[in-house]
Motif scaffolding. Sequence first.
Motif, PDB file in Angstrom:
ATOM      1  N   VAL A  81       0.855  -1.185   0.000  1.00  0.00           N
ATOM      2  CA  VAL A  81       0.000   0.000   0.000  1.00  0.00           C
ATOM      3  C   VAL A  81       0.893   1.238   0.000  1.00  0.00           C
ATOM      4  CG1 VAL A  81      -0.167   0.063   2.525  1.00  0.00           C
ATOM      5  CG2 VAL A  81      -1.979   1.082   1.140  1.00  0.00           C
ATOM      6  N   GLN A  82       0.395   2.307  -0.563  1.00  0.00           N
ATOM      7  CA  GLN A  82       1.152   3.567  -0.549  1.00  0.00           C
ATOM      8  C   GLN A  82       0.996   4.264   0.801  1.00  0.00           C
ATOM      9  OE1 GLN A  82      -0.255   5.803  -3.975  1.00  0.00           O
ATOM     10  NE2 GLN A  82       1.505   5.116  -5.166  1.00  0.00           N
ATOM     11  N   ALA A  83       1.963   5.069   1.122  1.00  0.00           N
ATOM     12  CA  ALA A  83       1.897   5.846   2.353  1.00  0.00           C
ATOM     13  C   ALA A  83       0.615   6.667   2.382  1.00  0.00           C
ATOM     14  CB  ALA A  83       3.110   6.761   2.456  1.00  0.00           C
ATOM     15  N   GLY A  84      -0.013   6.666   3.560  1.00  0.00           N
ATOM     16  CA  GLY A  84      -1.285   7.347   3.710  1.00  0.00           C
ATOM     17  C   GLY A  84      -2.483   6.447   3.477  1.00  0.00           C
ATOM     18  N   GLY A  85      -2.231   5.268   2.949  1.00  0.00           N
ATOM     19  CA  GLY A  85      -3.310   4.340   2.657  1.00  0.00           C
ATOM     20  C   GLY A  85      -3.716   3.516   3.857  1.00  0.00           C
ATOM     21  N   SER A  86      -4.607   2.555   3.607  1.00  0.00           N
ATOM     22  CA  SER A  86      -5.167   1.723   4.675  1.00  0.00           C
ATOM     23  C   SER A  86      -5.121   0.252   4.291  1.00  0.00           C
ATOM     24  CB  SER A  86      -6.621   2.118   4.948  1.00  0.00           C
ATOM     25  OG  SER A  86      -6.718   3.455   5.385  1.00  0.00           O
ATOM     26  N   LEU A  87      -5.066  -0.573   5.309  1.00  0.00           N
ATOM     27  CA  LEU A  87      -5.186  -2.021   5.163  1.00  0.00           C
ATOM     28  C   LEU A  87      -5.910  -2.557   6.391  1.00  0.00           C
ATOM     29  CD1 LEU A  87      -1.691  -3.367   3.960  1.00  0.00           C
ATOM     30  CD2 LEU A  87      -3.841  -3.438   2.679  1.00  0.00           C
TER      31      LEU A  87
END
Length: 120
Positions: free
Chosen positions: A11-17
């Motif tokens: 995931v890119q920085a700032g994203g969620s999982l």
Amino acid sequence: VQLQASGGGLVQAGGSLRLSCEASGRTFSMGWFRRLPGKEREFVAAVSWSGGTIRYADSVKGRFTISRDNAKNTVYLQMNSLKPEDTAVYYCAADLRPFVWVIDNAYEFWGQGTLVTVSS
């Protein structure tokens, strides 16, 4: 008790999982730990059976949320505002004793790790 973790990925920085961990039976304390590259395994979050007691590492407070669904014997870790420094292998853990542990050697049962990679 066997634990099966899932949900890791890139995931890119700032994203969620959202990570999930299903237990084969009832447990009391369930938690998440992580091992960053080249470092010792560290505590992330833990929750009691009722959900009434929750603990977080300072590094994830306000960004990660732990929850559980006892009907499914599953614990979740919602990770928001991810940072590159959150990149790690994440492990779920469980214990039968009525206490919410924040140290890894207190947990009796462990799942396999799931890799979370956060790109900058």
